[in-house]
Design a protein around this motif. Structure first.
Motif, PDB file in Angstrom:
ATOM      1  N   ASN A 193       3.760 102.254  89.405  1.00  0.00           N
ATOM      2  CA  ASN A 193       3.437 103.242  88.322  1.00  0.00           C
ATOM      3  C   ASN A 193       1.801 104.141  88.548  1.00  0.00           C
ATOM      4  OD1 ASN A 193       6.277 103.858  87.673  1.00  0.00           O
ATOM      5  ND2 ASN A 193       5.808 104.715  86.086  1.00  0.00           N
ATOM      6  N   CYS A 194       1.221 104.418  87.942  1.00  0.00           N
ATOM      7  CA  CYS A 194      -0.282 104.682  87.279  1.00  0.00           C
ATOM      8  C   CYS A 194      -0.444 103.691  86.680  1.00  0.00           C
ATOM      9  CB  CYS A 194      -0.298 105.560  86.330  1.00  0.00           C
ATOM     10  SG  CYS A 194      -1.199 105.526  85.296  1.00  0.00           S
ATOM     11  N   ASN A 195      -1.455 102.870  86.617  1.00  0.00           N
ATOM     12  CA  ASN A 195      -1.145 101.369  86.197  1.00  0.00           C
ATOM     13  C   ASN A 195      -2.549 101.405  84.863  1.00  0.00           C
ATOM     14  OD1 ASN A 195      -2.075  98.512  85.289  1.00  0.00           O
ATOM     15  ND2 ASN A 195      -3.053  98.048  87.331  1.00  0.00           N
ATOM     16  N   LEU A 196      -2.034 101.477  83.761  1.00  0.00           N
ATOM     17  CA  LEU A 196      -2.303 101.711  82.681  1.00  0.00           C
ATOM     18  C   LEU A 196      -3.904 100.764  82.155  1.00  0.00           C
ATOM     19  CD1 LEU A 196       0.476 102.102  79.613  1.00  0.00           C
ATOM     20  CD2 LEU A 196      -1.014 104.007  81.213  1.00  0.00           C
ATOM     21  N   THR A 197      -4.078  99.375  82.798  1.00  0.00           N
ATOM     22  CA  THR A 197      -4.863  98.597  82.785  1.00  0.00           C
ATOM     23  C   THR A 197      -5.589  98.693  83.271  1.00  0.00           C
ATOM     24  OG1 THR A 197      -3.681  97.407  83.993  1.00  0.00           O
ATOM     25  CG2 THR A 197      -2.932  96.482  82.338  1.00  0.00           C
ATOM     26  N   SER A 198      -5.802  99.836  83.931  1.00  0.00           N
ATOM     27  CA  SER A 198      -6.374 100.193  85.060  1.00  0.00           C
ATOM     28  C   SER A 198      -7.229 102.060  83.941  1.00  0.00           C
ATOM     29  CB  SER A 198      -6.571 101.456  86.200  1.00  0.00           C
ATOM     30  OG  SER A 198      -6.547  99.611  87.267  1.00  0.00           O
ATOM     31  N   VAL A 199      -5.855 102.318  84.029  1.00  0.00           N
ATOM     32  CA  VAL A 199      -6.272 104.181  83.104  1.00  0.00           C
ATOM     33  C   VAL A 199      -7.071 103.542  81.756  1.00  0.00           C
ATOM     34  CG1 VAL A 199      -5.309 105.771  81.849  1.00  0.00           C
ATOM     35  CG2 VAL A 199      -4.434 105.456  83.616  1.00  0.00           C
ATOM     36  N   ILE A 200      -6.375 102.626  80.607  1.00  0.00           N
ATOM     37  CA  ILE A 200      -7.132 102.892  79.527  1.00  0.00           C
ATOM     38  C   ILE A 200      -8.813 102.547  79.371  1.00  0.00           C
ATOM     39  CG2 ILE A 200      -7.230 101.231  76.927  1.00  0.00           C
ATOM     40  CD1 ILE A 200      -3.811 101.142  77.795  1.00  0.00           C
ATOM     41  N   PRO A 201      -9.126 101.467  80.257  1.00  0.00           N
ATOM     42  CA  PRO A 201     -10.395 101.267  80.166  1.00  0.00           C
ATOM     43  C   PRO A 201     -11.168 102.813  81.032  1.00  0.00           C
ATOM     44  CG  PRO A 201      -9.618  99.749  81.768  1.00  0.00           C
ATOM     45  CD  PRO A 201      -8.379 100.628  81.326  1.00  0.00           C
ATOM     46  N   ASN A 202     -10.955 102.712  81.774  1.00  0.00           N
ATOM     47  CA  ASN A 202     -11.812 104.174  82.493  1.00  0.00           C
ATOM     48  C   ASN A 202     -11.477 105.037  81.134  1.00  0.00           C
ATOM     49  OD1 ASN A 202     -11.861 103.897  85.138  1.00  0.00           O
ATOM     50  ND2 ASN A 202     -10.172 103.084  85.848  1.00  0.00           N
ATOM     51  N   VAL A 203     -10.788 105.478  81.072  1.00  0.00           N
ATOM     52  CA  VAL A 203     -10.574 106.564  79.892  1.00  0.00           C
ATOM     53  C   VAL A 203     -11.182 106.340  78.414  1.00  0.00           C
ATOM     54  CG1 VAL A 203      -9.201 107.518  78.009  1.00  0.00           C
ATOM     55  CG2 VAL A 203      -8.198 107.873  80.199  1.00  0.00           C
ATOM     56  N   ALA A 204     -11.871 105.080  77.933  1.00  0.00           N
ATOM     57  CA  ALA A 204     -12.473 104.643  77.527  1.00  0.00           C
ATOM     58  C   ALA A 204     -13.811 104.411  77.395  1.00  0.00           C
ATOM     59  CB  ALA A 204     -11.827 103.077  76.086  1.00  0.00           C
ATOM     60  N   LEU A 205     -14.220 103.616  78.656  1.00  0.00           N
ATOM     61  CA  LEU A 205     -15.452 103.111  78.818  1.00  0.00           C
ATOM     62  C   LEU A 205     -15.870 103.676  79.884  1.00  0.00           C
ATOM     63  CD1 LEU A 205     -15.102  99.080  79.504  1.00  0.00           C
ATOM     64  CD2 LEU A 205     -15.617 100.796  76.910  1.00  0.00           C
ATOM     65  N   LYS A 206     -15.257 105.260  80.876  1.00  0.00           N
ATOM     66  CA  LYS A 206     -16.512 105.880  81.771  1.00  0.00           C
ATOM     67  C   LYS A 206     -16.482 107.269  81.562  1.00  0.00           C
ATOM     68  CE  LYS A 206     -16.434 102.257  84.285  1.00  0.00           C
ATOM     69  NZ  LYS A 206     -18.001 101.596  85.034  1.00  0.00           N
ATOM     70  N   MET A 207     -14.505 107.410  80.793  1.00  0.00           N
ATOM     71  CA  MET A 207     -15.201 108.724  80.595  1.00  0.00           C
ATOM     72  C   MET A 207     -15.199 109.039  79.121  1.00  0.00           C
ATOM     73  SD  MET A 207     -10.507 110.072  81.967  1.00  0.00           S
ATOM     74  CE  MET A 207     -10.622 111.967  81.862  1.00  0.00           C
ATOM     75  N   LYS A 208     -15.165 108.203  78.141  1.00  0.00           N
ATOM     76  CA  LYS A 208     -15.851 108.369  77.147  1.00  0.00           C
ATOM     77  C   LYS A 208     -14.996 109.115  75.614  1.00  0.00           C
ATOM     78  CE  LYS A 208     -19.372 105.918  78.270  1.00  0.00           C
ATOM     79  NZ  LYS A 208     -19.760 104.513  77.723  1.00  0.00           N
ATOM     80  N   LYS A 209     -14.028 109.075  76.312  1.00  0.00           N
ATOM     81  CA  LYS A 209     -12.685 109.511  75.528  1.00  0.00           C
ATOM     82  C   LYS A 209     -12.793 108.297  74.777  1.00  0.00           C
ATOM     83  CE  LYS A 209     -12.034 113.411  78.445  1.00  0.00           C
ATOM     84  NZ  LYS A 209     -11.809 114.280  77.507  1.00  0.00           N
ATOM     85  N   THR A 210     -12.056 108.949  73.427  1.00  0.00           N
ATOM     86  CA  THR A 210     -10.702 107.498  72.452  1.00  0.00           C
ATOM     87  C   THR A 210      -9.554 107.645  73.048  1.00  0.00           C
ATOM     88  OG1 THR A 210     -10.477 109.603  71.319  1.00  0.00           O
ATOM     89  CG2 THR A 210     -12.357 108.124  70.459  1.00  0.00           C
ATOM     90  N   CYS A 211      -9.162 106.938  72.642  1.00  0.00           N
ATOM     91  CA  CYS A 211      -7.792 105.954  73.161  1.00  0.00           C
ATOM     92  C   CYS A 211      -7.082 105.333  72.563  1.00  0.00           C
ATOM     93  CB  CYS A 211      -6.916 106.092  74.897  1.00  0.00           C
ATOM     94  SG  CYS A 211      -8.202 104.837  75.674  1.00  0.00           S
ATOM     95  N   VAL A 212      -6.660 104.050  72.498  1.00  0.00           N
ATOM     96  CA  VAL A 212      -6.538 102.588  71.513  1.00  0.00           C
ATOM     97  C   VAL A 212      -7.908 102.799  71.290  1.00  0.00           C
ATOM     98  CG1 VAL A 212      -4.824 101.715  73.806  1.00  0.00           C
ATOM     99  CG2 VAL A 212      -6.758 101.052  73.363  1.00  0.00           C
ATOM    100  N   PRO A 213      -7.447 101.881  69.630  1.00  0.00           N
ATOM    101  CA  PRO A 213      -8.204 101.050  68.671  1.00  0.00           C
ATOM    102  C   PRO A 213      -9.546 100.539  69.722  1.00  0.00           C
ATOM    103  CG  PRO A 213      -6.290 100.993  68.051  1.00  0.00           C
ATOM    104  CD  PRO A 213      -6.043 101.324  69.756  1.00  0.00           C
ATOM    105  N   PRO A 214     -10.568 101.139  69.849  1.00  0.00           N
ATOM    106  CA  PRO A 214     -11.525 100.197  70.533  1.00  0.00           C
ATOM    107  C   PRO A 214     -11.693  98.792  70.186  1.00  0.00           C
ATOM    108  CG  PRO A 214     -12.852 101.791  69.012  1.00  0.00           C
ATOM    109  CD  PRO A 214     -10.991 101.811  69.390  1.00  0.00           C
ATOM    110  N   SER A 215     -11.463  97.937  68.865  1.00  0.00           N
ATOM    111  CA  SER A 215     -11.407  96.150  68.812  1.00  0.00           C
ATOM    112  C   SER A 215      -9.968  96.263  69.715  1.00  0.00           C
ATOM    113  CB  SER A 215     -10.841  96.334  67.728  1.00  0.00           C
ATOM    114  OG  SER A 215      -9.002  96.874  67.409  1.00  0.00           O
ATOM    115  N   SER A 216      -8.691  96.919  70.614  1.00  0.00           N
ATOM    116  CA  SER A 216      -8.401  96.392  71.573  1.00  0.00           C
ATOM    117  C   SER A 216      -8.540  96.185  72.713  1.00  0.00           C
ATOM    118  CB  SER A 216      -6.849  97.523  71.305  1.00  0.00           C
ATOM    119  OG  SER A 216      -6.062  97.280  70.008  1.00  0.00           O
ATOM    120  N   LEU A 217      -9.499  96.839  73.379  1.00  0.00           N
ATOM    121  CA  LEU A 217     -10.247  96.401  74.101  1.00  0.00           C
ATOM    122  C   LEU A 217     -10.468  95.521  75.081  1.00  0.00           C
ATOM    123  CD1 LEU A 217     -12.289  99.558  74.815  1.00  0.00           C
ATOM    124  CD2 LEU A 217     -10.213  99.498  76.371  1.00  0.00           C
ATOM    125  N   ALA A 218     -11.022  94.530  74.143  1.00  0.00           N
ATOM    126  CA  ALA A 218     -11.274  93.236  74.215  1.00  0.00           C
ATOM    127  C   ALA A 218      -9.892  92.245  74.681  1.00  0.00           C
ATOM    128  CB  ALA A 218     -12.140  92.136  73.434  1.00  0.00           C
TER     129      ALA A 218
END
Length: 519
Positions: A242-267
């Motif tokens: 399936n679509c890999n969320l471990t790639s989607v999440i940082p792409n959304v947050a860090l590349k597309m600059k959209k909010t998704c999971v809490p910023p503190s969770s990225l680390a």
């Protein structure tokens, strides 16, 4: 605050359909708790009634309190010719007692006619009846429109009619699914944008990775107007995944600059990835984007020299943002910068002016030419550096060893003896094992724990053999890579020899010596 993009995790359902992936009920509960703590918005637990495991999972999940995520049960539209209130499968969706229910229905006329063997109008009624029934029972309903893009490509008007049927019945989301995983990003973008124009309901995107574009297609869908993305941790799923969320999440947050999971969770992203791999008993893929151990590794001397001066010259983000680390690899491509940065990683004080630097670099390149490989053997590399820098004698010496194998009726017995010298004292031990390497490991450890009790906690985690010169047949030079752990740290060591036992013993000895070096 409402996020720009909602994350819907289906690792426990869609992900578990991947080859080699099998979760127990306890596994599913542990992963659900981890996903909730990470901050995903929906956790799809499975298909109630499809198997006893999912029935038990939902029974146990009722007792759990999730802080961030809403639990979803997955099912299908009512069966052809069956009233929705009498459909057993729909009843089980209600009995799961989840706040969210996701149902899948047909978009593609090919499936309606050839798989369901239903009329187009009956399929529309099946969609509408099921969505309306679940909404009447107070559920938040997501409608997964199966084969959205294949169906739209063949019969766009009918595909739109199915989505409108779900919308008019009250669906909270219509999720466009690239079920076959074969569409290109421009197709996903074009059709999602059209759906966004024609529908008032919120849109989601669900993609598969059959042509390697699962993540790209999900991002295309989000760019075109979807605000909800479905996928799995590490891309588990049927066929190629399936679509890999471990790639989607940082792409959304860090590349597309959209909010998704809490910023503190990225680390904590890499930790989440490794946790799910561990529960699934799958070795982490080192080349996984973002979270893989190789994602921020540098090997070429020119690259390392640049990174040493300015990290972002060869890194698209600071790896610590998603819980990963920079790694410098050592090989025959290494330059002075590789050695200096790697030495710092391993705890040595070394710079470009250190007199021994030239000798260290020369030794490593010579060993690599002989067949040694240090990329996955940082323990052996640390020992090479330490011996040159500190001119130290090893803490122990293997004076001799013997390995024998005999068959006693149907039982094969392997025995090894090892004689070691520690200071001025000799120790000679004998041990049995499942094979020659295991027997050697047991004998060597038994000989050394008398002097170094901390070695009791060390055990082998992995063992790999590589033939370096296949043209020499059984007489070929052999490289052995060993991964060891003491429960807190993992490290790799390497041995090379014409004799596989000698190569294995080198790697074993390095493993124990490296642990002693770490104090």
């Amino acid at each position: 605050m409402k996020p720009d993009v909602e994350i819907y995790d289906t690792t426990l359902r869609d992900g578990s359909q991947g080859e080699g992936i099998n979760f127990s009920v306890m596994d599913k509960l542990r992963i659900a708790e981890k996903l909730d703590a990470f901050g995903v918005h929906y956790i799809e637990g499975g298909w109630p009634g499809s198997n006893p495991k999912d029935v038990e999972f939902f029974a146990e999940a009722k007792r759990k309190k999730f802080k961030h995520a809403r639990l979803a049960a997955f099912g299908a539209t009512r069966r052809k010719g069956v009233a929705v209130e009498k459909d057993e499968q729909v009843r089980l969706l209600l009995e799961a007692e989840t706040p969210v229910v996701t149902i899948v229905g047909k978009t593609w006329l090919l499936h309606v006619k050839e798989v369901l063997r239903a009329t187009p109008d009956e399929n529309l009624a099946m969609i509408a009846d099921t969505v309306r029934f679940l909404k009447d029972h107070g559920k938040f309903v997501l409608y997964d429109a199966e084969h959205s893009f294949d169906g739209f490509n063949d019969e766009p008007e009918y595909a739109l009619a199915t989505w409108h049927a779900a919308e008019k019945a009250g669906a909270d989301f219509v999720v466009l699914c690239d079920t076959n995983g074969g569409r290109l990003p421009n197709e996903i973008s074009r059709i999602t944008a059209l759906a966004r124009e024609k529908l008032k309901v919120r849109l989601g995107i669900h993609t598969h990775d059959d042509i390697g574009l699962g993540v790209a297609n999900a991002l295309a869908g989000l760019e075109a107007g979807a605000t909800h993305v479905q996928g799995t941790i590490n891309g588990y799923g049927e066929r190629t995944g399936n679509c890999n969320l471990t790639s989607v999440i940082p792409n959304v947050a860090l590349k597309m600059k959209k909010t998704c999971v809490p910023p503190s969770s990225l680390a904590k992203l890499k930790d989440l990835s490794q946790f799910v791999d561990e529960i699934a008993n799958v070795r982490p893929d080192p080349r996984m984007p973002w979270v893989g151990s190789a994602a921020f590794s540098h090997k070429g001397g020119q690259h390392v020299n640049a990174v040493q001066k300015l990290a972002r010259s060869y890194e698209h983000i600071d790896p610590s943002q998603i819980g990963n680390t920079r790694r410098v690899l050592i090989s025959d491509l290494a330059g002075r910068s590789n050695i200096v940065m790697k030495a710092h990683e391993l705890g040595f004080q070394l710079d470009n002016d250190t007199p021994e630097l030239k000798e260290i670099l020369s030794s490593i390149k010579k060993l690599e030419h002989e067949g040694y490989e240090f990329e996955a053997a940082e323990g052996s590399l640390a020992l090479v550096i330490r011996k040159i820098l500190k001119h130290e004698e090893p803490p122990f010496t293997i004076v001799g060893y013997h390995v024998s194998n005999r068959r006693d009726r149907s039982i094969s017995v392997c025995q090894a003896s090892v004689k070691v010298l520690v200071g001025e004292e000799f120790e000679h031990t004998i041990a049995e094992g499942d094979g020659p390497v295991n027997a050697l490991d047991q004998a060597l450890r038994a000989a050394l724990v008398k002097f170094f009790p901390q070695l009791k906690k060390v055990r082998l985690a992995d063992y790999k053999v590589r033939i370096l010169d296949t043209s020499s047949g059984t007489g070929a030079r052999t490289r052995v890579l060993i991964e060891s752990t003491d429960g807190k740290q993992d490290w790799g060591t390497v041995g090379v020899h014409d004799n596989i036992i000698e190569a294995s013993l080198q790697a074993l000895a390095d493993s124990l010596e490296y642990r002693l070096m770490k104090k």
